[in-house]
Scaffold this motif. Structure first.
Motif, PDB file in Angstrom:
ATOM      1  N   GLN A 151       0.494  -1.058  -0.085  1.00 37.06           N
ATOM      2  CA  GLN A 151      -0.008   0.022   0.259  1.00 37.06           C
ATOM      3  C   GLN A 151       0.740   1.285  -0.006  1.00 37.06           C
ATOM      4  N   VAL A 152       2.284   1.615   0.135  1.00 32.12           N
ATOM      5  CA  VAL A 152       2.922   2.494   0.172  1.00 32.12           C
ATOM      6  C   VAL A 152       3.028   2.704  -0.782  1.00 32.12           C
ATOM      7  N   GLN A 153       2.850   2.699  -2.113  1.00 26.82           N
ATOM      8  CA  GLN A 153       2.187   3.442  -3.138  1.00 26.82           C
ATOM      9  C   GLN A 153       0.723   4.633  -3.268  1.00 26.82           C
ATOM     10  N   HIS A 154      -0.110   3.437  -2.975  1.00 34.31           N
ATOM     11  CA  HIS A 154      -0.874   4.606  -3.037  1.00 34.31           C
ATOM     12  C   HIS A 154      -1.340   5.736  -1.363  1.00 34.31           C
ATOM     13  N   VAL A 155      -0.723   5.256  -0.413  1.00 37.52           N
ATOM     14  CA  VAL A 155      -0.423   6.443   0.711  1.00 37.52           C
ATOM     15  C   VAL A 155       0.648   7.323  -0.223  1.00 37.52           C
ATOM     16  N   GLU A 156       1.341   7.429  -0.560  1.00 37.73           N
ATOM     17  CA  GLU A 156       2.295   8.231  -1.179  1.00 37.73           C
ATOM     18  C   GLU A 156       1.739   9.204  -2.191  1.00 37.73           C
ATOM     19  N   LEU A 157       0.700   8.600  -3.429  1.00 36.98           N
ATOM     20  CA  LEU A 157      -0.338   8.886  -3.932  1.00 36.98           C
ATOM     21  C   LEU A 157      -0.771   9.996  -3.398  1.00 36.98           C
ATOM     22  N   CYS A 158      -1.508   9.576  -2.127  1.00 40.55           N
ATOM     23  CA  CYS A 158      -2.502  10.068  -1.132  1.00 40.55           C
ATOM     24  C   CYS A 158      -1.968  11.807  -0.338  1.00 40.55           C
ATOM     25  N   ARG A 159      -0.606  11.513  -0.392  1.00 46.58           N
ATOM     26  CA  ARG A 159       0.480  12.901   0.113  1.00 46.58           C
ATOM     27  C   ARG A 159      -0.090  13.763  -0.942  1.00 46.58           C
ATOM     28  N   VAL A 160       0.414  13.462  -1.915  1.00 48.64           N
ATOM     29  CA  VAL A 160       0.476  14.136  -3.781  1.00 48.64           C
ATOM     30  C   VAL A 160      -1.022  14.803  -4.201  1.00 48.64           C
ATOM     31  N   LEU A 161      -1.715  14.260  -3.929  1.00 48.47           N
ATOM     32  CA  LEU A 161      -3.158  14.795  -3.688  1.00 48.47           C
ATOM     33  C   LEU A 161      -3.141  15.908  -3.713  1.00 48.47           C
ATOM     34  N   ALA A 162      -2.961  15.810  -1.346  1.00 49.98           N
ATOM     35  CA  ALA A 162      -3.423  16.304  -0.431  1.00 49.98           C
ATOM     36  C   ALA A 162      -2.859  17.827  -0.583  1.00 49.98           C
ATOM     37  N   LYS A 163      -1.033  17.376  -1.287  1.00 44.91           N
ATOM     38  CA  LYS A 163      -0.768  18.654  -1.545  1.00 44.91           C
ATOM     39  C   LYS A 163      -1.221  19.188  -2.462  1.00 44.91           C
ATOM     40  N   ARG A 164      -0.869  19.124  -4.108  1.00 46.39           N
ATOM     41  CA  ARG A 164      -1.659  19.755  -5.541  1.00 46.39           C
ATOM     42  C   ARG A 164      -2.854  20.121  -4.692  1.00 46.39           C
ATOM     43  N   PHE A 165      -4.050  19.593  -4.012  1.00 48.99           N
ATOM     44  CA  PHE A 165      -5.123  20.239  -4.047  1.00 48.99           C
ATOM     45  C   PHE A 165      -4.618  20.768  -2.450  1.00 48.99           C
ATOM     46  N   ASN A 166      -4.070  21.565  -1.784  1.00 49.76           N
ATOM     47  CA  ASN A 166      -4.112  22.104  -0.589  1.00 49.76           C
ATOM     48  C   ASN A 166      -3.028  23.711  -1.885  1.00 49.76           C
ATOM     49  N   ASN A 167      -2.184  22.959  -2.575  1.00 45.45           N
ATOM     50  CA  ASN A 167      -1.628  24.461  -3.439  1.00 45.45           C
ATOM     51  C   ASN A 167      -2.199  25.211  -4.336  1.00 45.45           C
ATOM     52  N   GLN A 168      -3.663  24.789  -5.085  1.00 48.70           N
ATOM     53  CA  GLN A 168      -4.986  24.460  -5.581  1.00 48.70           C
ATOM     54  C   GLN A 168      -5.708  25.835  -4.797  1.00 48.70           C
ATOM     55  N   PHE A 169      -5.946  25.264  -3.818  1.00 49.09           N
ATOM     56  CA  PHE A 169      -7.329  25.759  -3.241  1.00 49.09           C
ATOM     57  C   PHE A 169      -6.897  26.116  -1.767  1.00 49.09           C
ATOM     58  N   GLY A 170      -5.993  26.215  -1.063  1.00 51.22           N
ATOM     59  CA  GLY A 170      -5.108  26.732  -0.048  1.00 51.22           C
ATOM     60  C   GLY A 170      -5.032  25.416   1.438  1.00 51.22           C
ATOM     61  N   GLN A 171      -4.038  26.101   2.524  1.00 45.30           N
ATOM     62  CA  GLN A 171      -4.379  25.298   2.606  1.00 45.30           C
ATOM     63  C   GLN A 171      -5.702  24.049   3.351  1.00 45.30           C
ATOM     64  N   THR A 172      -5.466  22.776   3.395  1.00 45.09           N
ATOM     65  CA  THR A 172      -7.313  22.070   3.391  1.00 45.09           C
ATOM     66  C   THR A 172      -7.377  20.884   4.628  1.00 45.09           C
ATOM     67  N   PHE A 173      -6.100  20.075   3.187  1.00 47.35           N
ATOM     68  CA  PHE A 173      -5.792  19.530   4.451  1.00 47.35           C
ATOM     69  C   PHE A 173      -4.704  18.306   4.812  1.00 47.35           C
ATOM     70  N   LYS A 174      -4.178  17.996   6.428  1.00 52.32           N
ATOM     71  CA  LYS A 174      -2.922  17.449   6.573  1.00 52.32           C
ATOM     72  C   LYS A 174      -2.423  16.620   6.395  1.00 52.32           C
ATOM     73  N   ILE A 175      -1.691  16.426   5.733  1.00 54.77           N
ATOM     74  CA  ILE A 175      -0.312  15.623   4.652  1.00 54.77           C
ATOM     75  C   ILE A 175       0.047  14.489   5.984  1.00 54.77           C
ATOM     76  N   PRO A 176      -0.311  13.784   5.160  1.00 58.17           N
ATOM     77  CA  PRO A 176      -0.394  12.255   6.182  1.00 58.17           C
ATOM     78  C   PRO A 176       0.961  11.477   6.230  1.00 58.17           C
ATOM     79  N   GLU A 177       1.203  10.570   7.512  1.00 56.90           N
ATOM     80  CA  GLU A 177       2.789   9.812   7.172  1.00 56.90           C
ATOM     81  C   GLU A 177       2.002   8.306   6.923  1.00 56.90           C
ATOM     82  N   LEU A 178       3.201   8.017   6.219  1.00 54.24           N
ATOM     83  CA  LEU A 178       3.536   6.412   6.254  1.00 54.24           C
ATOM     84  C   LEU A 178       4.064   5.684   7.021  1.00 54.24           C
TER      85      LEU A 178
END
Ligand code: TYM
Length: 329
Positions: A151-178
């Motif tokens: 599941q490592v690749q999936h958690v890494e993708l989650c981090r990418v999606l959260a950062k991309r959202f935060n960059n576009q819409f402003g701080q929204t999601f906490k970035i999780p750690e694997l």
């Protein structure tokens, strides 16, 4: 109730037979983490339906997985066990992430999808599965995600999606750690040490299910594939089968691999397997004693109570996301 400790979130699909690989790679970490953190453990039924399921079997499996969580040591007085489909915000957030953050190029890189899909005309849900997993994690403002290696690749993708959202819409999601174990993050099949132990394996000789009869588990260990030679030594490259059995032995008996290597220095594979079979059989007996004492009703109550307790918080998180994307008037 959630307190101000950090949040742990993880989940397992209610499909196939939950095995000692799932226990060692994922659940055993959860049991340790619940001592220190707010823990939320999900039964991800919407992930399970990405492949064909028999509805009657699926509903039984949901109960079975919850019982396995509890009998393994998840403390329902402290941690939450809930069913993904009971909090519809998971699916709703997945849709928003599909549109606002996830890109086809991200999903095309997912190796588990390629392995599972092969050349088949699979469901769109199977392709989109990592986005639903990201929604699971982000919706609960997760700090830590304890999982196995696959599941490592999936958690890494989650981090990418959260950062991309935060960059576009402003701080929204906490970035999780694997969070992943040094040993035991990928338990291999007993019938083939080059492929992982899997719930969906065609042959039951691949895995030891948590609900296997102890006598059956003994047979599976005694028949497990070994390597050439007779030395009991941890060497993943030259002795993948014995190394895998050593990891299982070590983690189920709480003894280090180095210590086990010393004990078995002048012994053969058969002595080693007999003792391992004993360790696994004892582990299953203890586990199943608790498992058999949990009623379906008890589980249904726990699932309902957890979903109710978690929902107010997920409502708030989703509301914030909706405001950010401009659909909340
Ligand atoms: P799933 O149901 O395939 O597996 C559940 C957990 O068991 C781990 N695991 C293993 N660990 C060691 N050795 C193995 N052979 C082995 N096989 C499986 C997995 O890595 C996993 O931790 N997508 C996830 C479920 C999920 C989830 C989430 C997890 C959905 N949403 C959010 C964390 C956070 C899955 O299908 O796991």
């Amino acid at each position: 109730m959630l307190n101000n400790q950090k949040i742990v979130f993880s989940g397992i699909q209610p499909s196939g037979n939950l095995h000692i690989g799932n226990y060692i790679g994922a659940i055993s970490q959860w049991i340790e983490m619940q001592k220190k953190y707010n823990c939320i453990f999900c039964i991800v039924d919407y992930h399970a339906i990405t492949v064909k399921q028999d509805p009657a079997i699926l509903s039984k499996k949901i109960i079975e997985i919850a019982k396995i969580y509890i009998a393994s040591g998840i403390d329902t007085q402290k941690s939450f066990i809930f069913k993904q489909s009971d909090i519809s915000e998971h699916a709703e957030l997945a849709w928003i992430l599909n549109c606002a953050s996830a890109r086809i190029n991200d999903l095309n890189k997912m190796t588990q999808f390629k392995d599972k899909a092969g050349q088949n005309n699979v469901s769109v849900g199977l392709y989109d599965y990592p986005v639903l997993m990201a929604a699971d994690i982000l919706l609960h403002e997760t700090d830590f995600v304890p999982v196995g290696d696959d599941q490592v690749q999936h958690v890494e993708l989650c981090r990418v999606l959260a950062k991309r959202f935060n960059n576009q819409f402003g701080q929204t999601f906490k970035i999780p750690e694997l969070i992943i174990k040094k040993y035991g993050a990928r338990i291999m099949g007993l019938d083939n040490p080059n492929i992982k132990m899997s719930k969906s394996a065609i042959s039951p000789a691949n895995y030891i299910a948590m609900t296997d009869k102890p006598e059956m588990a003994v047979k599976k260990i005694m028949r497990a594939v070994t390597d050439s030679g007779n030395e009991i030594k941890f060497d993943k490259i030259n002795k993948p089968a014995i190394s895998n059995l050593l990891v299982i032995y070590s983690l189920l008996s709480n003894q280090s691999i180095e210590h086990l290597e010393k004990i078995y220095i002048n012994k053969n594979y058969s002595d080693f397997k007999k003792d391992l079979a004993n360790v696994v059989s004892e582990f299953l007996k203890q586990f199943q004693k608790k498992y058999n004492n949990i009623s379906d009703k008890e589980v249904e109550n726990i699932l309902e109570k957890s979903a109710k307790a978690l929902k107010p918080k997920t409502d708030v998180v989703l509301k914030k996301v909706k405001e950010k994307i401009g659909v909340s008037l």
